[in-house]
Design a protein around this motif. Structure first.
Motif, PDB file in Angstrom:
ATOM      1  N   ILE A  41      22.460  41.666  35.099  1.00 56.26           N
ATOM      2  CA  ILE A  41      23.422  42.767  34.970  1.00 56.26           C
ATOM      3  C   ILE A  41      24.280  42.873  36.229  1.00 56.26           C
ATOM      4  O   ILE A  41      25.491  43.093  36.169  1.00 56.26           O
ATOM      5  N   GLY A  42      23.632  42.693  37.391  1.00 58.07           N
ATOM      6  CA  GLY A  42      24.336  42.781  38.659  1.00 58.07           C
ATOM      7  C   GLY A  42      25.378  41.701  38.856  1.00 58.07           C
ATOM      8  O   GLY A  42      26.283  41.850  39.687  1.00 58.07           O
ATOM      9  N   ARG A  43      25.286  40.609  38.095  1.00 54.12           N
ATOM     10  CA  ARG A  43      26.325  39.575  38.129  1.00 54.12           C
ATOM     11  C   ARG A  43      27.358  39.798  37.026  1.00 54.12           C
ATOM     12  O   ARG A  43      28.520  39.440  37.187  1.00 54.12           O
ATOM     13  N   ILE A  44      26.921  40.401  35.911  1.00 59.97           N
ATOM     14  CA  ILE A  44      27.828  40.603  34.774  1.00 59.97           C
ATOM     15  C   ILE A  44      28.865  41.679  35.076  1.00 59.97           C
ATOM     16  O   ILE A  44      30.067  41.480  34.880  1.00 59.97           O
ATOM     17  N   TYR A  45      28.401  42.848  35.575  1.00 61.03           N
ATOM     18  CA  TYR A  45      29.352  43.959  35.658  1.00 61.03           C
ATOM     19  C   TYR A  45      30.429  43.757  36.732  1.00 61.03           C
ATOM     20  O   TYR A  45      31.588  44.143  36.515  1.00 61.03           O
ATOM     21  N   PRO A  46      30.151  43.126  37.892  1.00 60.36           N
ATOM     22  CA  PRO A  46      31.272  42.867  38.800  1.00 60.36           C
ATOM     23  C   PRO A  46      32.295  41.903  38.200  1.00 60.36           C
ATOM     24  O   PRO A  46      33.498  42.039  38.431  1.00 60.36           O
ATOM     25  N   LEU A  47      31.806  40.924  37.427  1.00 60.94           N
ATOM     26  CA  LEU A  47      32.713  39.964  36.804  1.00 60.94           C
ATOM     27  C   LEU A  47      33.563  40.642  35.734  1.00 60.94           C
ATOM     28  O   LEU A  47      34.788  40.486  35.694  1.00 60.94           O
ATOM     29  N   CYS A  48      32.917  41.414  34.865  1.00 61.91           N
ATOM     30  CA  CYS A  48      33.637  42.061  33.767  1.00 61.91           C
ATOM     31  C   CYS A  48      34.602  43.128  34.274  1.00 61.91           C
ATOM     32  O   CYS A  48      35.709  43.280  33.745  1.00 61.91           O
ATOM     33  N   PHE A  49      34.197  43.875  35.284  1.00 64.87           N
ATOM     34  CA  PHE A  49      35.045  44.939  35.809  1.00 64.87           C
ATOM     35  C   PHE A  49      35.789  44.506  37.070  1.00 64.87           C
ATOM     36  O   PHE A  49      36.164  45.338  37.899  1.00 64.87           O
ATOM     37  N   ALA A  50      36.032  43.201  37.184  1.00 57.99           N
ATOM     38  CA  ALA A  50      36.752  42.681  38.352  1.00 57.99           C
ATOM     39  C   ALA A  50      38.133  43.301  38.477  1.00 57.99           C
ATOM     40  O   ALA A  50      38.646  43.475  39.586  1.00 57.99           O
ATOM     41  N   GLY A  51      38.744  43.654  37.340  1.00 58.24           N
ATOM     42  CA  GLY A  51      40.060  44.287  37.382  1.00 58.24           C
ATOM     43  C   GLY A  51      40.028  45.595  38.138  1.00 58.24           C
ATOM     44  O   GLY A  51      40.969  45.930  38.867  1.00 58.24           O
ATOM     45  N   ILE A  52      38.954  46.346  37.979  1.00 60.29           N
ATOM     46  CA  ILE A  52      38.837  47.630  38.678  1.00 60.29           C
ATOM     47  C   ILE A  52      38.525  47.411  40.156  1.00 60.29           C
ATOM     48  O   ILE A  52      39.096  48.071  41.030  1.00 60.29           O
ATOM     49  N   PHE A  53      37.624  46.465  40.440  1.00 53.22           N
ATOM     50  CA  PHE A  53      37.331  46.152  41.839  1.00 53.22           C
ATOM     51  C   PHE A  53      38.583  45.626  42.548  1.00 53.22           C
ATOM     52  O   PHE A  53      38.835  45.943  43.707  1.00 53.22           O
ATOM     53  N   ALA A  54      39.372  44.814  41.834  1.00 57.74           N
ATOM     54  CA  ALA A  54      40.577  44.219  42.423  1.00 57.74           C
ATOM     55  C   ALA A  54      41.670  45.248  42.637  1.00 57.74           C
ATOM     56  O   ALA A  54      42.520  45.082  43.515  1.00 57.74           O
ATOM     57  N   LEU A  55      41.646  46.318  41.847  1.00 55.42           N
ATOM     58  CA  LEU A  55      42.714  47.315  41.898  1.00 55.42           C
ATOM     59  C   LEU A  55      42.881  47.903  43.292  1.00 55.42           C
ATOM     60  O   LEU A  55      44.000  48.075  43.790  1.00 55.42           O
ATOM     61  N   THR A  56      41.758  48.176  43.966  1.00 57.62           N
ATOM     62  CA  THR A  56      41.805  48.801  45.291  1.00 57.62           C
ATOM     63  C   THR A  56      42.610  47.956  46.267  1.00 57.62           C
ATOM     64  O   THR A  56      43.432  48.473  47.023  1.00 57.62           O
ATOM     65  N   GLY A  57      42.380  46.640  46.251  1.00 57.60           N
ATOM     66  CA  GLY A  57      43.113  45.770  47.157  1.00 57.60           C
ATOM     67  C   GLY A  57      44.493  45.403  46.650  1.00 57.60           C
ATOM     68  O   GLY A  57      45.448  45.337  47.419  1.00 57.60           O
ATOM     69  N   SER A  58      44.610  45.180  45.336  1.00 59.70           N
ATOM     70  CA  SER A  58      45.870  44.686  44.780  1.00 59.70           C
ATOM     71  C   SER A  58      46.993  45.703  44.878  1.00 59.70           C
ATOM     72  O   SER A  58      48.098  45.388  45.322  1.00 59.70           O
ATOM     73  N   VAL A  59      46.732  46.944  44.439  1.00 55.38           N
ATOM     74  CA  VAL A  59      47.808  47.941  44.463  1.00 55.38           C
ATOM     75  C   VAL A  59      48.047  48.478  45.862  1.00 55.38           C
ATOM     76  O   VAL A  59      49.019  49.206  46.092  1.00 55.38           O
ATOM     77  N   GLY A  60      47.182  48.097  46.809  1.00 50.04           N
ATOM     78  CA  GLY A  60      47.419  48.501  48.189  1.00 50.04           C
ATOM     79  C   GLY A  60      48.767  48.008  48.697  1.00 50.04           C
ATOM     80  O   GLY A  60      49.449  48.700  49.463  1.00 50.04           O
ATOM     81  N   ALA A  61      49.163  46.806  48.276  1.00 55.75           N
ATOM     82  CA  ALA A  61      50.458  46.276  48.687  1.00 55.75           C
ATOM     83  C   ALA A  61      51.597  47.118  48.118  1.00 55.75           C
ATOM     84  O   ALA A  61      52.624  47.325  48.782  1.00 55.75           O
ATOM     85  N   ILE A  62      51.426  47.622  46.885  1.00 53.53           N
ATOM     86  CA  ILE A  62      52.461  48.467  46.272  1.00 53.53           C
ATOM     87  C   ILE A  62      52.536  49.799  47.012  1.00 53.53           C
ATOM     88  O   ILE A  62      53.624  50.271  47.370  1.00 53.53           O
ATOM     89  N   PHE A  63      51.365  50.422  47.233  1.00 52.67           N
ATOM     90  CA  PHE A  63      51.342  51.671  48.004  1.00 52.67           C
ATOM     91  C   PHE A  63      51.975  51.453  49.387  1.00 52.67           C
ATOM     92  O   PHE A  63      52.833  52.216  49.827  1.00 52.67           O
ATOM     93  N   GLY A  64      51.527  50.388  50.084  1.00 52.75           N
ATOM     94  CA  GLY A  64      51.959  50.157  51.460  1.00 52.75           C
ATOM     95  C   GLY A  64      53.451  49.937  51.581  1.00 52.75           C
ATOM     96  O   GLY A  64      54.110  50.522  52.459  1.00 52.75           O
ATOM     97  N   GLN A  65      54.020  49.085  50.716  1.00 55.20           N
ATOM     98  CA  GLN A  65      55.457  48.817  50.807  1.00 55.20           C
ATOM     99  C   GLN A  65      56.273  50.069  50.518  1.00 55.20           C
ATOM    100  O   GLN A  65      57.281  50.338  51.180  1.00 55.20           O
ATOM    101  N   ASN A  66      55.868  50.856  49.532  1.00 52.32           N
ATOM    102  CA  ASN A  66      56.633  52.049  49.178  1.00 52.32           C
ATOM    103  C   ASN A  66      56.481  53.167  50.206  1.00 52.32           C
ATOM    104  O   ASN A  66      57.412  53.947  50.416  1.00 52.32           O
TER     105      ASN A  66
END
Length: 449
Positions: free
Chosen positions: A281-306
């Protein structure tokens, strides 16, 4: 007034559809993060084919420790991305290159120090997690090798953050995909062909980090010229502002593995089968919810530039659109997990109690991640708007008040399934208040500006 006309060349996120930027960056970021998590998943998949539940359980204990070091790397990546993106948004490319270079050096050095510190207390940490006997020995052996690759992993993650800040998210994706592809090729060779088993999986985990660094270097230097000549003066100049963001972000991210360690210790009370189920389970849920984990870092560039461009209307829109994306994403993943439970059990050769735990998680615990996703969206805002301490407060609240009492409830109900479900419910209670406070923080920042 037309903002697009005055936007700096690298500031791609201060114009155009915010939701499109959120989806595009999070999709690329999640694919990259999925590639990182796939490394652990592929290792576990191949180890499970050896047919020894002790080895599978050992991977669960090792994952809890490695998650701590990954969290340190993520924290520095968030800091490097935020500082670099702000300077890109303000049109100061020279300062962005300097900050990026200093950030890579500091990320590698700091992660090396943390790795050494954990190595010094590894045995008591494993004992606290509940590892004993052969499980303890296998876990310890695996970690002594794989921890050598954690500073290079932090460096490659920071490289990805710089590429994201410079508006080159596809190169960030290639950094992580290269590592996953190398794992898929090398794991069967080292684990089965060379008959190295767990040792082979650990060696591969270290080797692939250098593949990722090579790809990152190619994107940063020949392709974008995004780095400056490093100097000690630059590092000294940039370490304080970087740590101002990175340190709270690290504390924030450490809350998740600490929470996972607590759950692992409680699940371990129900035996090796329960730990093996939790390991999967500990390997499944990070993989499946990678979009949510990635959101913190990914949208940081959008927040930062604006923020750098003083476009607070777009900052508010980024928060709203990120929340909408989270809701849609979690609903879709829940459906996929529900429909794919049998396939997951088949892939990991899970039977009996282990299979029951996986099925229970997919049906009942997975949907609560929508509230955890709301917390992650709030974290992205806090980390990039100068309110990083709020992230720390909410995440440690989740890791303590949202974990310990609820794990006790699970023990009272008498099953590992109950521990996992109540842990999921406890974590969910912190998402909505954090999201509300993030909105208020944007209003405060806009008023101050």
């Amino acid at each position: 007034m037309t903002h697009a006309a005055s936007a700096p060349a690298d500031a791609a996120y201060v114009e155009g559809s915010v939701f499109r930027h959120v989806v595009a960056l999070t999709a690329l970021g999640s694919l990259g993060l999925m590639a990182i998590f796939t490394v652990d998943l592929v290792n576990l998949l191949y180890i499970s084919l050896l047919g020894d539940e002790v080895l599978t359980a050992a991977m669960g204990y090792a994952g809890a420790v490695l998650f701590v070091l990954v969290s340190v790397g993520i924290g520095f990546s968030i800091g490097v991305t935020a500082l670099t993106a702000r300077r890109i948004g303000a049109g100061d490319r020279a300062a962005a290159r300097r900050v990026a270079t200093s950030g890579l050096i500091i990320s590698f050095a700091a992660t090396s120090a943390v790795t050494l510190a954990i190595a010094m207390v590894l045995d008591p940490c494993l004992a606290l997690l509940g590892a004993a006997g052969r499980e303890f020995e296998v876990t310890r052996h695996f970690l002594w090798i794989t921890m050598l690759g954690m500073p290079p992993l932090a460096l490659s993650m920071a490289m990805g953050g710089v590429l994201m800040a410079f508006g080159a998210p596809r190169m960030t994706l290639w950094i992580n995909v290269s590592g996953a592809a190398a794992t898929a090729i090398l794991d069967p060779i080292f684990i089965f062909a060379l008959d190295l088993g767990v040792t082979g999986a650990a060696i591969v985990t270290v080797l692939i980090r250098f593949v990722a660094i090579g790809v990152g270097w190619y994107g940063l230097v020949p392709r974008l010229n995004a780095l400056a000549r490093p100097t000690m003066d630059s590092v000294r100049h940039d370490i304080a502002p970087l740590l101002t963001i990175a340190f709270p972000a690290i504390l924030t991210n450490l809350a998740t593995p600490i929470s996972n360690m607590i759950v692992t210790a409680y699940v371990a009370r129900f035996g090796t089968e329960a730990v093996a189920g939790w390991s999967i389970i500990g390997r499944i849920y990070p993989l499946c919810f990678a979009g949510i984990f990635a959101l913190t870092g990914s949208v940081g560039a959008i927040f930062g530039q604006n923020v750098g461009a003083r476009r607070f209307d777009r900052v508010r829109k980024t928060l709203a659109d990120s929340t909408l994306f989270t809701a849609i994403y979690v609903a879709a993943i829940w459906l996929l997990l529900f429909l794919g439970t049998d396939a997951i059990n088949w892939a990991f050769q899970a039977t009996g109690r282990v299979a029951e735990m996986i099925a229970f998680y997919c049906l009942w615990a997975a949907p609560t991640f929508i509230f955890t996703g709301a917390l992650f969206v709030a974290n992205a805002a806090f980390n990039n708007l100068g309110f990083a301490s709020y992230s720390t407060m909410f995440n440690w609240g989740r890791a303590t008040l949202g974990t310990l009492p609820f794990c006790w409830l699970g023990i009272w109900f008498g099953s590992a399934d109950a521990v996992i479900l109540w842990w999921s419910i406890g974590a969910a209670l912190f998402g909505l208040p954090a999201l509300w406070l993030a909105g208020r923080s944007i209003d405060r920042l806009a008023a101050r500006a």
